[in-house]
Design a protein around this motif. Sequence first.
Motif, PDB file in Angstrom:
ATOM      1  N   GLU A  20       0.841  -1.196   0.000  1.00  0.00           N
ATOM      2  CA  GLU A  20       0.000   0.000   0.000  1.00  0.00           C
ATOM      3  C   GLU A  20       0.878   1.248   0.000  1.00  0.00           C
ATOM      4  O   GLU A  20       1.911   1.296   0.676  1.00  0.00           O
ATOM      5  N   ASP A  51       1.663  -8.531   6.238  1.00  0.00           N
ATOM      6  CA  ASP A  51       1.131  -7.177   6.311  1.00  0.00           C
ATOM      7  C   ASP A  51       0.514  -7.002   7.690  1.00  0.00           C
ATOM      8  O   ASP A  51      -0.558  -7.548   7.978  1.00  0.00           O
ATOM      9  N   ASP A  57       0.790   4.016   1.413  1.00  0.00           N
ATOM     10  CA  ASP A  57       1.029   4.737   2.663  1.00  0.00           C
ATOM     11  C   ASP A  57       2.151   4.108   3.482  1.00  0.00           C
ATOM     12  O   ASP A  57       2.539   4.648   4.520  1.00  0.00           O
ATOM     13  N   ARG A  58       2.711   2.989   3.022  1.00  0.00           N
ATOM     14  CA  ARG A  58       3.805   2.319   3.719  1.00  0.00           C
ATOM     15  C   ARG A  58       5.098   2.582   2.954  1.00  0.00           C
ATOM     16  O   ARG A  58       5.177   2.350   1.747  1.00  0.00           O
ATOM     17  N   SER A 112       5.039  -3.983   6.811  1.00  0.00           N
ATOM     18  CA  SER A 112       4.842  -4.985   5.760  1.00  0.00           C
ATOM     19  C   SER A 112       6.203  -5.541   5.367  1.00  0.00           C
ATOM     20  O   SER A 112       7.186  -4.794   5.296  1.00  0.00           O
TER      21      SER A 112
END
Length: 279
Positions: free
Chosen positions: A52, A83, A54-55, A88
């Motif tokens: 994702e 995750d 945002d990571r 992650s």
Amino acid sequence: MPESLEDLVDLLDLEKLDTGQFRGRQPQTSAQRVFGGQVLGQALAAASATVEPDRIVHSLHGYFLRPGDTSVPIVYEPELIRDGRSFSSRRVVASQNGKTIFYMSASYQVPERGLDHSDPMPTDLVPPDEAPTLASVFEAASGRKAEDWNKEWAALDVRLAGLTGRQFWIRAAGKLADDPALHACVLAYASDLTLLGASLLPHGIIIGDKRIQPASIDHALWFHREFRADEWLLYDQASPSASGARGFATGRLFTQDGRLAASVAQEGLIRPVGLDLDD
């Protein structure tokens, strides 16, 4: 190697296959084997495509197992290890002709606040606009024309920042899109350039000397703070040890305003093939 930043960005834009794998193309090059930074950057691109947005990647650890063939595309297979709520983990295997040439583990984190400290940036540096390009240093040291260097490395702007040969200014040779994952991939690509040479400097030898057989063995990279790979970064390098035909080198990458952006560690082969070790 890519002859421009546009070529490098294209190199990091992998083709997604129906199998969930990714395929990385090869640039035009006169090199006999694939540049390790290319495999690092492409493997990180494959891993990041499964996380994702945002990571943000905060570390990677890779091993170079076989020389890559510059005439064959590389297939990258990312494995989704975990995750969690904050982190992650991914593992990527790179292969050619059914054989693994490289594997990498990478970890990503949702940004959060915490305690903050870092090493200070070295001082007494030559400013980037006054520093000699690495192409000109390469020409003076090897006798080969600077154009030979630029044919392979023009995607990066690299300049000598200190007299020791262990400090370089480095940035992408142009403007990059505002994508943190892309900047991380470009930095991974660039971090493999010049680092192994730090383990040869104490012996008065430079990378490219025909008396040494060099090759990257493993590579680790930690991302500490936000940065842009198209802005100047100081690559401060050291080599704590060389033994067993292997050289160990570390590096710190600072933004021009003094923030520690990333740290690097690498062990590589520096096998003597025409060097009298009794001298």
